[in-house]
Write a protein that holds these residues in place. Structure first.
Motif, PDB file in Angstrom:
ATOM      1  N   UNK A  84       0.824  -1.204   0.000  1.00  0.00           N
ATOM      2  CA  UNK A  84       0.000   0.000   0.000  1.00  0.00           C
ATOM      3  C   UNK A  84       0.865   1.264   0.000  1.00  0.00           C
ATOM      4  N   UNK A  85       2.148   1.123   0.330  1.00  0.00           N
ATOM      5  CA  UNK A  85       3.020   2.282   0.425  1.00  0.00           C
ATOM      6  C   UNK A  85       3.769   2.569  -0.869  1.00  0.00           C
ATOM      7  N   UNK A  86       3.472   1.843  -1.923  1.00  0.00           N
ATOM      8  CA  UNK A  86       4.243   1.989  -3.158  1.00  0.00           C
ATOM      9  C   UNK A  86       4.211   3.410  -3.693  1.00  0.00           C
ATOM     10  N   UNK A 134       2.231  16.469  -3.873  1.00  0.00           N
ATOM     11  CA  UNK A 134       1.311  15.576  -3.179  1.00  0.00           C
ATOM     12  C   UNK A 134      -0.150  15.812  -3.518  1.00  0.00           C
ATOM     13  N   UNK A 135      -0.420  16.639  -4.535  1.00  0.00           N
ATOM     14  CA  UNK A 135      -1.804  16.914  -4.893  1.00  0.00           C
ATOM     15  C   UNK A 135      -2.548  15.626  -5.209  1.00  0.00           C
ATOM     16  N   UNK A 189       0.503  10.598   7.392  1.00  0.00           N
ATOM     17  CA  UNK A 189       0.984  10.344   6.038  1.00  0.00           C
ATOM     18  C   UNK A 189      -0.081  10.650   4.993  1.00  0.00           C
ATOM     19  N   UNK A 190      -1.344  10.675   5.406  1.00  0.00           N
ATOM     20  CA  UNK A 190      -2.443  10.818   4.453  1.00  0.00           C
ATOM     21  C   UNK A 190      -3.266  12.082   4.666  1.00  0.00           C
ATOM     22  N   UNK A 191      -2.891  12.894   5.660  1.00  0.00           N
ATOM     23  CA  UNK A 191      -3.613  14.131   5.942  1.00  0.00           C
ATOM     24  C   UNK A 191      -2.877  15.308   5.318  1.00  0.00           C
ATOM     25  N   UNK A 192      -3.642  16.261   4.828  1.00  0.00           N
ATOM     26  CA  UNK A 192      -3.057  17.454   4.232  1.00  0.00           C
ATOM     27  C   UNK A 192      -2.400  18.296   5.328  1.00  0.00           C
TER      28      UNK A 192
END
Length: 249
Positions: A84-86, A134-135, A189-192
């Protein structure tokens, strides 16, 4: 070729060294680190290696925290059990991505891919990776298991995430509280980062939820949010400047 191995499992690092020596006995492993902090310190105090083999789950958190702390210009081959981290891996100048258990042929192909890159190719490759934005990476909603249902929660409704040693909870602006299985490290890691801030070990807070900031006697900041809080929220003196910059965008 000088190599750094970043791996928190001794058996895995020994296996990787063994396979590398079988593929090419001229490879020189200059160091093995087991954590984010060790890796940052090693890279700051040693000459840069030619290549890094890096696991993603380390003993003190995600390897991606390394890239938030220092600039890493060395190419990386990730070795991890979690595919999932690819996508994140390739955002931090990864040459390749190998799933555990490490396969000799996959490792050989990754090394061949690395060796085929000229110095000019390498510079261009790393520059391209560094310029990836990271958009679209950041999530807008989360699904929270509640009994036999999945409750969709829009992140704009979240006031803060809170954790104790064993539990994480999501606190909404309307007062609702939900248990959540993920750690704050994995959430960040997944939050703006323009919207959410890791205030300390216990709290991730939403900027729009901040209602009051008090400068404390020791230069800490006491932050009040728009939802009931399980404890007082302090931002340390060392983090106060980053917090104030984040607040004003």
């Amino acid at each position: 070729m000088k190599v750094l191995i970043v791996e928190d499992e001794t058996a895995a690092s020994e296996n990787l060294k063994k396979i590398l020596s079988e593929i090419d006995d001229t490879l020189e492993v200059k160091g093995v680190t087991e954590s984010v902090s060790q890796t940052v310190k090693w890279l700051q105090t040693h000459d840069a290696p030619d290549l890094i083999f890096m696991d993603i789950h380390l003993s003190d958190g995600s390897a991606f925290h390394i890239f938030q702390m220092i600039t890493v210009e060395t190419p990386i081959i990730f070795t991890t059990a979690y595919d999932e981290y690819a996508l994140d891996a390739f955002r931090v100048n990864s040459i390749d991505y190998i799933l555990k258990p490490v396969d000799t042929e996959a490792l050989r192909r990754a090394l061949e891919k690395f060796r085929k890159l000229t110095k000019r190719d390498m510079r261009e490759y790393i520059t391209q990776q560094a310029q990836l934005t990271p958009t679209g990476k950041y999530i807008q909603k989360i699904l929270i298991p509640v009994k036999d249902k999945l409750v969709p929660v829009t992140l704009s409704d979240v006031s803060f995430f809170y954790t104790t040693e064993s539990n994480t909870t999501v606190h909404l602006r309307d007062g609702k509280i939900y248990p959540y299985a993920k750690t704050l490290d994995s959430m960040m890691q997944h939050l703006n980062p323009d919207v959410f801030f890791r205030a300390n070990k216990q709290f991730i807070i939403a900027r729009e939820s901040v209602t009051n900031i008090t400068v404390w006697f020791d230069s800490r900041l006491l932050v009040t949010l728009d939802a009931q809080m399980p404890e007082r929220l302090y931002v340390s003196k060392n983090r106060a400047s980053d917090f104030k910059k984040w607040m004003v965008g």
